[in-house]
Design an enzyme around this catalytic site. Structure first.
Site, PDB file in Angstrom:
ATOM      1  N   LYS A  22       0.799  -1.239   0.000  1.00  0.00           N
ATOM      2  CA  LYS A  22       0.000   0.000   0.000  1.00  0.00           C
ATOM      3  C   LYS A  22       0.829   1.285   0.000  1.00  0.00           C
ATOM      4  CE  LYS A  22      -2.747   1.268   3.490  1.00  0.00           C
ATOM      5  NZ  LYS A  22      -3.936   1.290   4.346  1.00  0.00           N
ATOM      6  N   ASN A 171      -9.610   9.548  15.034  1.00  0.00           N
ATOM      7  CA  ASN A 171      -8.159   9.611  15.194  1.00  0.00           C
ATOM      8  C   ASN A 171      -7.521   9.556  13.803  1.00  0.00           C
ATOM      9  OD1 ASN A 171      -5.464   9.114  15.860  1.00  0.00           O
ATOM     10  ND2 ASN A 171      -5.827   6.911  16.240  1.00  0.00           N
ATOM     11  N   ASN A 227      -7.802   2.914   2.776  1.00  0.00           N
ATOM     12  CA  ASN A 227      -7.665   1.491   3.088  1.00  0.00           C
ATOM     13  C   ASN A 227      -7.990   0.623   1.876  1.00  0.00           C
ATOM     14  OD1 ASN A 227      -6.809   1.790   5.776  1.00  0.00           O
ATOM     15  ND2 ASN A 227      -8.909   2.203   6.409  1.00  0.00           N
ATOM     16  N   ARG A 332       9.907  12.029 -27.276  1.00  0.00           N
ATOM     17  CA  ARG A 332      10.316  10.961 -26.360  1.00  0.00           C
ATOM     18  C   ARG A 332      11.623  11.311 -25.654  1.00  0.00           C
ATOM     19  NH1 ARG A 332      10.674   6.271 -30.328  1.00  0.00           N
ATOM     20  NH2 ARG A 332      11.761   5.265 -28.625  1.00  0.00           N
ATOM     21  N   HIS A 362       5.577  18.883 -40.269  1.00  0.00           N
ATOM     22  CA  HIS A 362       4.558  17.861 -40.532  1.00  0.00           C
ATOM     23  C   HIS A 362       5.126  16.469 -40.288  1.00  0.00           C
ATOM     24  CE1 HIS A 362       2.854  21.308 -42.581  1.00  0.00           C
ATOM     25  NE2 HIS A 362       4.007  21.393 -43.209  1.00  0.00           N
TER      26      HIS A 362
HETATM   27  C1  UD1 Z   1      -5.315   3.242  12.506  1.00  0.00           C
HETATM   28  C2  UD1 Z   1      -5.639   3.571  13.986  1.00  0.00           C
HETATM   29  C3  UD1 Z   1      -7.020   4.237  14.061  1.00  0.00           C
HETATM   30  C4  UD1 Z   1      -7.053   5.461  13.162  1.00  0.00           C
HETATM   31  C5  UD1 Z   1      -6.654   5.102  11.743  1.00  0.00           C
HETATM   32  C6  UD1 Z   1      -6.509   6.356  10.922  1.00  0.00           C
HETATM   33  C7  UD1 Z   1      -4.554   1.769  15.234  1.00  0.00           C
HETATM   34  C8  UD1 Z   1      -4.739   0.509  15.977  1.00  0.00           C
HETATM   35  N1  UD1 Z   1      -5.656   2.341  14.762  1.00  0.00           N
HETATM   36  O1  UD1 Z   1      -6.268   2.289  12.072  1.00  0.00           O
HETATM   37  O2  UD1 Z   1      -7.274   4.624  15.417  1.00  0.00           O
HETATM   38  O3  UD1 Z   1      -8.346   6.019  13.169  1.00  0.00           O
HETATM   39  O4  UD1 Z   1      -5.355   4.438  11.735  1.00  0.00           O
HETATM   40  O5  UD1 Z   1      -6.043   6.022   9.642  1.00  0.00           O
HETATM   41  O6  UD1 Z   1      -3.438   2.252  15.136  1.00  0.00           O
HETATM   42  N2  UD1 Z   1       1.267  -0.396  10.224  1.00  0.00           N
HETATM   43  C9  UD1 Z   1       2.547  -0.890  10.390  1.00  0.00           C
HETATM   44  N3  UD1 Z   1       2.702  -2.088  11.024  1.00  0.00           N
HETATM   45  C10 UD1 Z   1       1.662  -2.809  11.502  1.00  0.00           C
HETATM   46  C11 UD1 Z   1       0.354  -2.294  11.325  1.00  0.00           C
HETATM   47  C12 UD1 Z   1       0.191  -1.081  10.686  1.00  0.00           C
HETATM   48  O7  UD1 Z   1       3.530  -0.274   9.988  1.00  0.00           O
HETATM   49  O8  UD1 Z   1       1.897  -3.878  12.070  1.00  0.00           O
HETATM   50  C13 UD1 Z   1       1.107   0.900   9.526  1.00  0.00           C
HETATM   51  C14 UD1 Z   1       0.292   0.788   8.253  1.00  0.00           C
HETATM   52  O9  UD1 Z   1       1.147   0.562   7.132  1.00  0.00           O
HETATM   53  C15 UD1 Z   1      -0.400   2.142   8.164  1.00  0.00           C
HETATM   54  C16 UD1 Z   1      -0.505   2.587   9.646  1.00  0.00           C
HETATM   55  O10 UD1 Z   1       0.391   1.767  10.369  1.00  0.00           O
HETATM   56  O11 UD1 Z   1       0.353   3.111   7.452  1.00  0.00           O
HETATM   57  C17 UD1 Z   1      -1.929   2.401  10.166  1.00  0.00           C
HETATM   58  O12 UD1 Z   1      -2.281   1.026  10.016  1.00  0.00           O
HETATM   59  P1  UD1 Z   1      -3.718   0.577   9.485  1.00  0.00           P
HETATM   60  O13 UD1 Z   1      -3.759  -0.900   9.477  1.00  0.00           O
HETATM   61  O14 UD1 Z   1      -4.033   1.291   8.242  1.00  0.00           O
HETATM   62  O15 UD1 Z   1      -4.598   1.106  10.688  1.00  0.00           O
HETATM   63  P2  UD1 Z   1      -6.147   1.449  10.682  1.00  0.00           P
HETATM   64  O16 UD1 Z   1      -6.927   0.218  10.861  1.00  0.00           O
HETATM   65  O17 UD1 Z   1      -6.473   2.330   9.543  1.00  0.00           O
HETATM   66 CA    CA Z   2      -5.493   2.959   7.714  1.00  0.00          CA
END
Ligand code: UD1
Ligand code: CA
Length: 447
Positions: A22, A171, A227, A332, A362
């Protein structure tokens, strides 16, 4: 106070249903993780560490997505956002405060991040969270407030009670932490029922010590995350609109913003006019008083002041001041139009320099060629640069006149002020001032 940034970009991004991680998906020409870096830099955060999964750590794609001076940490197993932050622990030892961001909340502005940092530092908080009021909070963590509107914790949707689920205060997952406090707090976070460790849980312990702050944006866009690919396209639309409006405010006319696709990191001078259906790719530079479009594509190129690019494609090339590229023409990689040169309709130019005042008006193919000043290349001229195995160069010196439908068999030099007759096939160099014609072309000067 010194400040460092950490971007969490090691998540699986399962909901994208993609072979591409992602953080490398692009919005307006730049990878998501690159957006997060840019936002931090705009907010004044110079030292930035990005946490990625081990398969991404050494990839060229990651390197080209980041700006210079960004360091990398690896989270070897995706155990949740608290664990991801922990992976960057040793990367930010020197800082007083750290800004933490996800890779998928890129509509947050540098300005509001700056505001969060200021609030954090002035209040002496352990933790400051950036909240946003959004129309549709589904899927996002909610910031829980007490009776006096102070944050007391953050709960994920599956943990929140009915009352909290009614809240539209989400958040953004952008935070500022006290670097002396956060690591102990992280160690104390218990895994959730999903067995992941959630970073937002540290807010509860900061609140217990009375040391938490929230900066809240009432601009719902800031809470628009990515997401899945539907959200990716929504963010893309908003990002483009913001970019177009910024250019318009700087004096650029955009005929139809809805069909104008300008990537971020593009410079455009004042009084340039952009017609409908135009795409301008990242890291392009467009001068002032330029006419672009309609239906034009410019990628990684430099367009000089007063130039015209009308219904053409320009890729990794330079169009000089006052030069023209006409409809259905393609420039190019490695092409350069010197000032006031003209490429008209249906011409393809590759890895060639077209001298000042020269014209290819042309349909023509010009490849691996150097054309001097004030040369006229007639309709249908082809530089035959490829013998089936190798590419060969062509040189056309100043003031030369190439008759229509001339085939120039490279390697070949056409001397200064020389002329070729219409339909000639030129196999041998033509000396200065000579005129050649026929198949194969021979000198007709003395006749
Ligand atoms: C997270 C927050 C949520 C917030 C939302 C906003 C948590 C538990 N929840 O949820 O409160 O509203 O973001 O976007 O944090 N990542 C890692 N390692 C991991 C898991 C995640 O690096 O093991 C990174 C992901 O790549 C991403 C970020 O952390 O960039 C957030 O992870 P994601 O799984 O998108 O969290 P959300 O479920 O969206
Ligand atoms: Ca997220």
């Amino acid at each position: 106070m010194t400040i460092s940034g950490i971007i969490l970009a090691a998540g699986k991004g399962t909901r994208m249903k993609s072979g591409l991680p992602k953080p490398l998906h692009k919005v307006a020409g730049v990878a998501l993780v690159g957006h997060a870096v840019r936002i931090m830099r705009i907010a004044g955060v110079e030292n930035i560490n990005v946490v990625v999964s081990s398969d991404l750590a050494n990839s060229d794609a990651l390197q080209s997505a980041l700006l210079p001076r960004v360091t990398i940490s690896v989270q070897s197993e995706q155990l949740g956002t608290a664990d991801a932050l922990n992976s960057a622990r040793s990367a930010v030892e020197a800082a007083d405060s750290i800004v933490v961001a996800p890779a998928d909340m890129i509509l947050v502005t540098g300005e509001i991040v700056r505001q969060m940092i200021t609030t954090h530092e002035e209040s002496g908080a352990h933790a400051t969270v950036l909240g946003a009021l959004v129309d549709d909070p589904s899927g996002l963590g909610r910031i829980k407030l007490d009776a006096s509107a102070k944050p007391v914790g953050i709960l994920e949707e599956h943990e929140a009670d009915e009352e909290l689920l009614q809240s539209h205060l989400i958040n953004t997952a952008w935070y500022c932490f006290d670097n002396n406090w956060i690591w102990n707090a992280l160690d104390l976070v218990e895994p959730a029922e999903t067995s992941e460790v959630y970073l937002p849980r540290v807010i509860k312990s900061a609140a217990a010590a009375g040391r938490v702050r929230a900066v809240v944006s009432d601009n719902g866009e800031m809470g628009q995350g990515i997401n899945d690919r539907v959200q990716l396209s929504r963010v893309e639309t908003i990002m483009r609109q913001r970019t177009n409006e910024a250019h318009m405010k700087n004096g650029v006319t955009i005929q139809d913003p809805a069909t104008t696709y300008i990537d971020i990191d593009v410079e455009i001078g004042a009084d340039t006019r952009i017609g409908a259906g135009t795409h301008i790719g990242t890291r392009s530079t467009i001068g002032s008083n330029v006419l672009i479009g309609p239906n034009t594509q410019i990628t990684s190129s430099k367009i000089g002041n007063g130039a015209t690019v009308d219904g053409a494609r320009v890729i990794n090339s330079v169009v000089g001041e006052g030069a023209t590229v006409g409809s259905n023409s393609l420039l190019r990689a490695g092409s350069e139009l010197m000032p006031w040169a003209t490429v008209g309709n249906l011409a393809e130019i590759k890895n060639s320099v077209i001298g000042s005042g020269s014209k290819i008006s042309h349909f023509s193919y010009i490849g691996d060629t150097k054309i001097g000043v004030n040369v006229n290349v007639g309709a249908g001229t082809v530089t035959c640069n490829y013998d089936g195995k190798k590419k060969h160069p062509t040189v056309i010196e100043d003031e030369a006149f190439i008759g229509s439908s001339t085939m120039l068999i490279a390697p070949l030099t056409i001397g200064k002020s020389a002329r070729t007759g219409a339909g000639s096939v030129v196999k041998f160099d033509v000396v200065k001032g000579d005129t050649v014609a026929g198949v194969p072309a021979k000198s007709i000067k003395s006749k």
